[in-house]
Write an enzyme that holds these catalytic residues in place. Structure first.
Site, PDB file in Angstrom:
ATOM      1  N   ARG A  80      47.185  45.910  38.008  1.00 53.88           N
ATOM      2  CA  ARG A  80      46.806  47.231  37.474  1.00 53.88           C
ATOM      3  C   ARG A  80      47.127  47.319  35.985  1.00 53.88           C
ATOM      4  O   ARG A  80      46.629  48.184  35.279  1.00 53.88           O
ATOM      5  CB  ARG A  80      47.551  48.381  38.184  1.00 53.88           C
ATOM      6  CG  ARG A  80      47.325  48.561  39.667  1.00 53.88           C
ATOM      7  CD  ARG A  80      45.889  48.580  40.047  1.00 53.88           C
ATOM      8  NE  ARG A  80      45.450  47.257  40.474  1.00 53.88           N
ATOM      9  CZ  ARG A  80      44.168  46.881  40.526  1.00 53.88           C
ATOM     10  NH1 ARG A  80      43.223  47.715  40.178  1.00 53.88           N
ATOM     11  NH2 ARG A  80      43.826  45.673  40.918  1.00 53.88           N
ATOM     12  N   LYS A 118      34.078  44.030  39.095  1.00 54.83           N
ATOM     13  CA  LYS A 118      33.316  44.281  40.318  1.00 54.83           C
ATOM     14  C   LYS A 118      32.753  45.698  40.336  1.00 54.83           C
ATOM     15  O   LYS A 118      31.576  45.909  40.602  1.00 54.83           O
ATOM     16  CB  LYS A 118      34.201  44.092  41.560  1.00 54.83           C
ATOM     17  CG  LYS A 118      34.631  42.675  41.794  1.00 54.83           C
ATOM     18  CD  LYS A 118      35.450  42.547  43.072  1.00 54.83           C
ATOM     19  CE  LYS A 118      36.761  43.313  43.019  1.00 54.83           C
ATOM     20  NZ  LYS A 118      37.672  42.888  41.976  1.00 54.83           N
ATOM     21  N   THR A 119      33.621  46.650  40.071  1.00 55.21           N
ATOM     22  CA  THR A 119      33.178  48.036  40.112  1.00 55.21           C
ATOM     23  C   THR A 119      32.145  48.282  39.016  1.00 55.21           C
ATOM     24  O   THR A 119      31.147  48.982  39.217  1.00 55.21           O
ATOM     25  CB  THR A 119      34.389  48.977  39.960  1.00 55.21           C
ATOM     26  OG1 THR A 119      35.341  48.662  40.982  1.00 55.21           O
ATOM     27  CG2 THR A 119      33.984  50.424  40.094  1.00 55.21           C
ATOM     28  N   GLN A 175      42.941  41.279  47.617  1.00 57.06           N
ATOM     29  CA  GLN A 175      43.378  42.669  47.523  1.00 57.06           C
ATOM     30  C   GLN A 175      43.192  43.410  48.839  1.00 57.06           C
ATOM     31  O   GLN A 175      43.091  44.639  48.855  1.00 57.06           O
ATOM     32  CB  GLN A 175      42.621  43.390  46.408  1.00 57.06           C
ATOM     33  CG  GLN A 175      42.942  42.845  45.031  1.00 57.06           C
ATOM     34  CD  GLN A 175      42.287  43.668  43.942  1.00 57.06           C
ATOM     35  OE1 GLN A 175      42.671  44.811  43.682  1.00 57.06           O
ATOM     36  NE2 GLN A 175      41.278  43.122  43.312  1.00 57.06           N
ATOM     37  N   ASP A 192      31.921  49.202  47.499  1.00 54.86           N
ATOM     38  CA  ASP A 192      33.047  48.689  46.707  1.00 54.86           C
ATOM     39  C   ASP A 192      34.240  48.458  47.637  1.00 54.86           C
ATOM     40  O   ASP A 192      34.293  49.032  48.732  1.00 54.86           O
ATOM     41  CB  ASP A 192      33.417  49.710  45.614  1.00 54.86           C
ATOM     42  CG  ASP A 192      34.200  49.054  44.464  1.00 54.86           C
ATOM     43  OD1 ASP A 192      34.518  47.851  44.556  1.00 54.86           O
ATOM     44  OD2 ASP A 192      34.496  49.755  43.474  1.00 54.86           O
ATOM     45  N   GLU A 193      35.191  47.633  47.231  1.00 53.29           N
ATOM     46  CA  GLU A 193      36.413  47.378  48.009  1.00 53.29           C
ATOM     47  C   GLU A 193      36.071  46.982  49.442  1.00 53.29           C
ATOM     48  O   GLU A 193      36.694  47.448  50.410  1.00 53.29           O
ATOM     49  CB  GLU A 193      37.310  48.637  48.032  1.00 53.29           C
ATOM     50  CG  GLU A 193      37.632  49.215  46.664  1.00 53.29           C
ATOM     51  CD  GLU A 193      38.780  48.505  45.958  1.00 53.29           C
ATOM     52  OE1 GLU A 193      39.302  47.518  46.506  1.00 53.29           O
ATOM     53  OE2 GLU A 193      39.132  48.938  44.853  1.00 53.29           O
TER      54      GLU A 193
HETATM   55  P1  ATP Z   1      39.652  45.811  40.779  1.00 55.15           P
HETATM   56  O1  ATP Z   1      39.643  44.547  41.592  1.00 55.15           O
HETATM   57  O2  ATP Z   1      41.001  46.130  40.303  1.00 55.15           O
HETATM   58  O3  ATP Z   1      38.937  46.922  41.449  1.00 55.15           O
HETATM   59  P2  ATP Z   1      37.258  45.308  39.254  1.00 55.15           P
HETATM   60  O4  ATP Z   1      36.875  43.910  39.529  1.00 55.15           O
HETATM   61  O5  ATP Z   1      36.526  46.358  39.959  1.00 55.15           O
HETATM   62  O6  ATP Z   1      38.832  45.453  39.427  1.00 55.15           O
HETATM   63  P3  ATP Z   1      36.556  46.743  36.893  1.00 55.15           P
HETATM   64  O7  ATP Z   1      37.432  47.902  37.129  1.00 55.15           O
HETATM   65  O8  ATP Z   1      35.103  46.891  37.139  1.00 55.15           O
HETATM   66  O9  ATP Z   1      37.126  45.488  37.688  1.00 55.15           O
HETATM   67  O10 ATP Z   1      36.758  46.193  35.422  1.00 55.15           O
HETATM   68  C1  ATP Z   1      38.054  46.032  34.862  1.00 55.15           C
HETATM   69  C2  ATP Z   1      38.054  46.442  33.404  1.00 55.15           C
HETATM   70  O11 ATP Z   1      37.348  45.486  32.614  1.00 55.15           O
HETATM   71  C3  ATP Z   1      37.381  47.760  33.163  1.00 55.15           C
HETATM   72  O12 ATP Z   1      38.062  48.441  32.147  1.00 55.15           O
HETATM   73  C4  ATP Z   1      36.002  47.357  32.726  1.00 55.15           C
HETATM   74  O13 ATP Z   1      35.403  48.350  31.949  1.00 55.15           O
HETATM   75  C5  ATP Z   1      36.290  46.118  31.919  1.00 55.15           C
HETATM   76  N1  ATP Z   1      35.163  45.167  31.886  1.00 55.15           N
HETATM   77  C6  ATP Z   1      34.571  44.564  32.937  1.00 55.15           C
HETATM   78  N2  ATP Z   1      33.604  43.726  32.531  1.00 55.15           N
HETATM   79  C7  ATP Z   1      33.566  43.776  31.185  1.00 55.15           C
HETATM   80  C8  ATP Z   1      32.783  43.139  30.169  1.00 55.15           C
HETATM   81  N3  ATP Z   1      31.818  42.261  30.473  1.00 55.15           N
HETATM   82  N4  ATP Z   1      33.043  43.442  28.893  1.00 55.15           N
HETATM   83  C9  ATP Z   1      34.015  44.323  28.580  1.00 55.15           C
HETATM   84  N5  ATP Z   1      34.791  44.964  29.486  1.00 55.15           N
HETATM   85  C10 ATP Z   1      34.572  44.701  30.769  1.00 55.15           C
HETATM   86 MG    MG Z   2      37.172  47.850  41.304  1.00 56.00          MG
END
Ligand code: ATP
Ligand code: MG
Length: 734
Positions: free
Chosen positions: A618, A35-36, A251, A220-221
């Site tokens: 995490r 997402k981020t 979350q 975000d969030e």
């Molecule tokens: P959270 O809900 O914990 O905030 P999130 O959904 O925001 O998580 P991110 O932090 O954006 O998730 O991504 C999680 C990890 O996966 C990060 O290390 C990110 O770089 C990696 N990642 C996300 N998408 C890809 C992709 N398509 N290919 C490789 N790595 C990825």
């Molecule tokens: Mg995130």
């Protein structure tokens, strides 16, 4: 323009989100699904593919650390510095608006941010002046009441009067507190948001300026926004702003502080038409970690519902350690962390997460002994420590002699013989003549209102502050800090405190001086540069001293000066959005986690479970869960059962770590050690049972007795079910 580098490294769904048509978009997705990452790539895509200026972007996230990271990643993708882009927390951004438009916001230029500690003191004072009994209505509760009202967008006058005593007393306190804050130019955290919302509502021109400027808002969030944040965003977006909100209902962990996960649904209505995108592939964790996370969160009823999956292998099992006590738990964690580091891992790849700050001390001691560098995020924020606040109060007085909060704090610190009685006289005089405490002192001296030693003490204090302020005119920020730490006598005073504590306070004061030296004014808002100021017609940003004081007031404990890699310790709440190769979730005991308070309020247990879900997700490679049979907390020994959350995890991905070192065995057989309580009908907690329709499962909880006994079983294939014990015909398997 070639934008392949922006779409590279994204899967199809992520690409769809990043390149979604200009409009309102909602991305709902589980932990670690990117997402981020989508948000960051979206910003870069808007700039490069759509020709949007970075000036027109506003991104909001949850912590200063996350904001800094978001900015940095966007700039890396754009391969340029994008200083005019606004990235920050809701508080950070709202505060910035208030500084720039203090007049329109009805604030004095030198308005001062007060933290929760200052707020509480102020409320106590207000209650005393209203003669409201603190025994009956605790000040903490009043603070809670006021903040909750502000979070809902309510001023004292908007709070319904009602006829119950609670409401009447609290409305009165709120009104009086409001007055005191207005007189003193004081702004608490909730006020920052409320006032900046009112700034929109009361200043059509200003609002339209910003609506015009920010064509794209990214959040975000989103699941943890509260009413006032949502309202602020909605007004700003107006009819022209396009919003991309990303979040995960699983979350949502700040409901206890007024966050409304319902905002996700609300968004779909208020911002219609919206484009909704879901992501489920996880890139963070091993399959075992995800299996555990999915299973756990499946116990919650109230969900949008989604499953995480990964292309990764199963990885290591999740290891569970049952400690004798908290010391043993700390020893175990430190031993395993040391192992990781010995095998070439870096300390900052390791995180220890706990439910409550009080748990950190024992862990800290063990880490110190093992000489593993560590850093604590959140907790008692550095700038909240008493000695630091004292030094900051002097710095504040140099900047603004009329600050009542600062005056009260140090007028007799180090002690100089200005006692409570004298202070009461000063306060009364200030109130009567409607002047600041400082002014009341000065005038009192001239009028000969004070005698002998007291008069001398006051004269010395006034002179000390005036002299230091004079010197400060030619000093750099860190020199001012140094002066306020030593020339005031604070460091000598605090060093005299006995043993470790005195030493720690001295070190902290020295740390303040180096924090001031490192201060660049751009931790939260790198945009405070001259270039953008002129674009926004910013008034002169004020002195470095003022910027520093603002910065520390807003710091949420997540922007500490970094000195080399260190193991990360933090509460589960502050771990949101972060990821670490090795994670320890400690203190998994009933009463601690889930927290005992969650038992009383409906919905809170599910929030605790979401918090556990946040913790588990995490972890990237390895995850440890620990609990202690006895624990000393707040000075008393507690004996708690292991957390129900451990019992809710699927046995096949767990592995018990035995007490003494090396041998591990699969979890299947340990459930009976977990839960020894009998349940009706010859069953016990943790027992394996078989049901004709649902198959095999484990007994989780039991409610009621006799004919009405209900039992919860976590079935391997069918998930968790509540059954009437009398009709379920469960067969005991072990
Ligand atoms: P959270 O809900 O914990 O905030 P999130 O959904 O925001 O998580 P991110 O932090 O954006 O998730 O991504 C999680 C990890 O996966 C990060 O290390 C990110 O770089 C990696 N990642 C996300 N998408 C890809 C992709 N398509 N290919 C490789 N790595 C990825
Ligand atoms: Mg995130």
């Amino acid at each position: 323009m070639d934008i392949t580098h922006i779409l590279d490294g994204l899967n199809d769904r992520q690409r769809e989100a990043v390149g979604a048509p200009i409009g309102n978009t909602l991305v709902i997705a589980g932990a670690g699904s990117g997402k981020t990452r989508v948000l960051v790539h979206r910003m870069a895509w808007l700039v490069e593919a759509q020709g949007v200026s970075t000036h027109g972007l506003l991104a909001v996230t949850f912590t200063n650390k996350a904001a800094a990271e978001m900015r940095q990643r966007t700039e890396a993708l754009l391969n340029t510095s994008a200083r005019s882009m606004w990235v920050g927390t809701f508080h950070g951004i709202a505060h910035r608006l208030l500084r720039m438009h203090y007049k329109e916001a009805g604030l004095p230029q030198a308005f001062q941010i007060i933290d929760s500690d200052d707020q509480l003191r102020l409320i106590k004072r207000v209650m005393r002046s209203l003669a409201i009994d603190e025994q009956k209505w605790p000040a903490r509760q009043a603070a809670w009441f006021i903040n909750a009202a502000k979070d809902e967008g309510k001023r004292a006058r908007d709070v319904p009067s009602g006829d119950d005593l609670f409401q009447i007393a609290h409305k009165k306190i709120y009104r009086s507190y409001e007055e005191v804050c207005d007189q003193g130019g004081l702004v608490d955290f909730a006020e920052i948001l409320l006032r900046s919302h009112e700034l929109w509502l009361n200043n059509a021109d200003l609002l339209s300026h910003y609506q015009h400027r920010f064509g794209h808002l990214l959040v975000d969030e989103f699941q943890d926004t509260n009413t006032i944040q949502y309202a602020w965003l909605r007004v700003l977006a107006g009819k022209t702003g396009r919003v991309m909100a990303v979040g995960d209902d699983d979350q949502s962990i700040y409901g206890w502080r007024g966050a409304r996960v319902e905002n996700i649904h609300q968004f779909s209505r208020d911002f219609a038409p919206i484009n909704t995108i879901r992501l489920e592939q996880n890139y963070r964790s091993t399959a075992n970690i995800l299996i555990a996370a999915n299973k756990l969160i499946g116990f919650n009823a109230d969900r949008l519902g989604k499953e995480l999956w990964t292309e990764d292998g199963h990885g290591e099992p999740i290891r569970v350690y049952s400690a004798y006590n908290d010391l043993d738990e700390a020893r175990f964690v430190v031993e395993r962390a040391a192992n990781w580091i010995d095998q070439g891992g870096s300390p900052d790849e390791v995180a220890v997460l706990y439910r409550s700050n009080a748990q950190s001390r024992v862990l800290e001691e063990a880490l110190l002994q093992a000489r593993i560098p560590y850093r604590i995020y959140g907790g008692l924020r550095f700038f909240e420590r008493a000695e630091i606040k004292n030094a900051l109060a002097y710095m504040r007085l140099l900047h603004d002699r009329h600050s009542a909060v600062a005056f009260e704090r140090v007028v007799n610190l180090p002690p100089r013989g200005i006692g409570d009685k004298t202070l009461e006289i000063i306060r009364a005089e200030a109130r009567r003549r409607n002047v600041s405490l400082w002014q009341a002192c000065k005038d009192g001296i001239v009028a000969g209102a004070f005698k002998g030693r007291v008069a001398n003490a006051i004269i010395n204090f006034l002179k000390l502050v005036d002299d230091l302020a004079e010197i400060a005119l030619d000093q750099a920020l860190h020199e001012i800090a140094e002066t306020c730490v030593s020339a005031t006598g604070l460091i000598d005073y605090h060093s005299k405190e006995s043993g470790e504590r005195g030493l720690a306070r001295k070190e902290n004061l020295e740390e303040l001086v180096s924090a001031a030296r490192q201060f660049t004014g751009d931790l939260v808002f790198p945009t405070m540069s001259a270039a953008t100021q002129s674009q926004d017609r910013l008034p002169e940003a004020g002195s470095a001293l003022e910027a520093f004081l603002d910065q520390v007031a807003l710091d949420s404990g997540d922007t500490q000066t970094e000195t080399g890699p260190a193991l990360q310790m933090m509460t589960l709440h502050s771990a949101k959005g972060l990821e670490f190769p090795l994670v320890f979730l400690v203190g998994l005991e009933e009463g601690l986690f889930p927290h005992r308070m969650s038992a009383d309020e409906p919905g809170r247990m599910e929030e605790e479970r979401r918090l556990c879900y946040v913790g588990i997700t995490r972890a990237m490679q390895e995850l440890y869960l620990t609990y202690a049979e006895t624990r000393r907390l707040h000075g008393t020994d507690t004996y708690n059962r292991p957390s129900r959350f451990v019992g809710e995890l699927p046995a096949e991905v767990l592995e018990e770590v035995r007490m003494r070192g090396a041998i591990s065995r699969p979890m299947g057989g340990m459930n009976s050690r977990f839960f020894e309580e009998p349940v009706e009908g010859g069953l016990h907690m943790g027992q394996r049972v078989k049901h004709a329709k649902f198959g095999e499962g484990i007994v989780m909880q039991c409610e009621g007795g006799g004919d009405r006994a209900r039992i919860q079983v976590n079935f391997e294939n069918a998930g968790a079910k509540w059954l009437m014990l009398g009709y379920a015909n469960l067969a005991a398997l072990d």
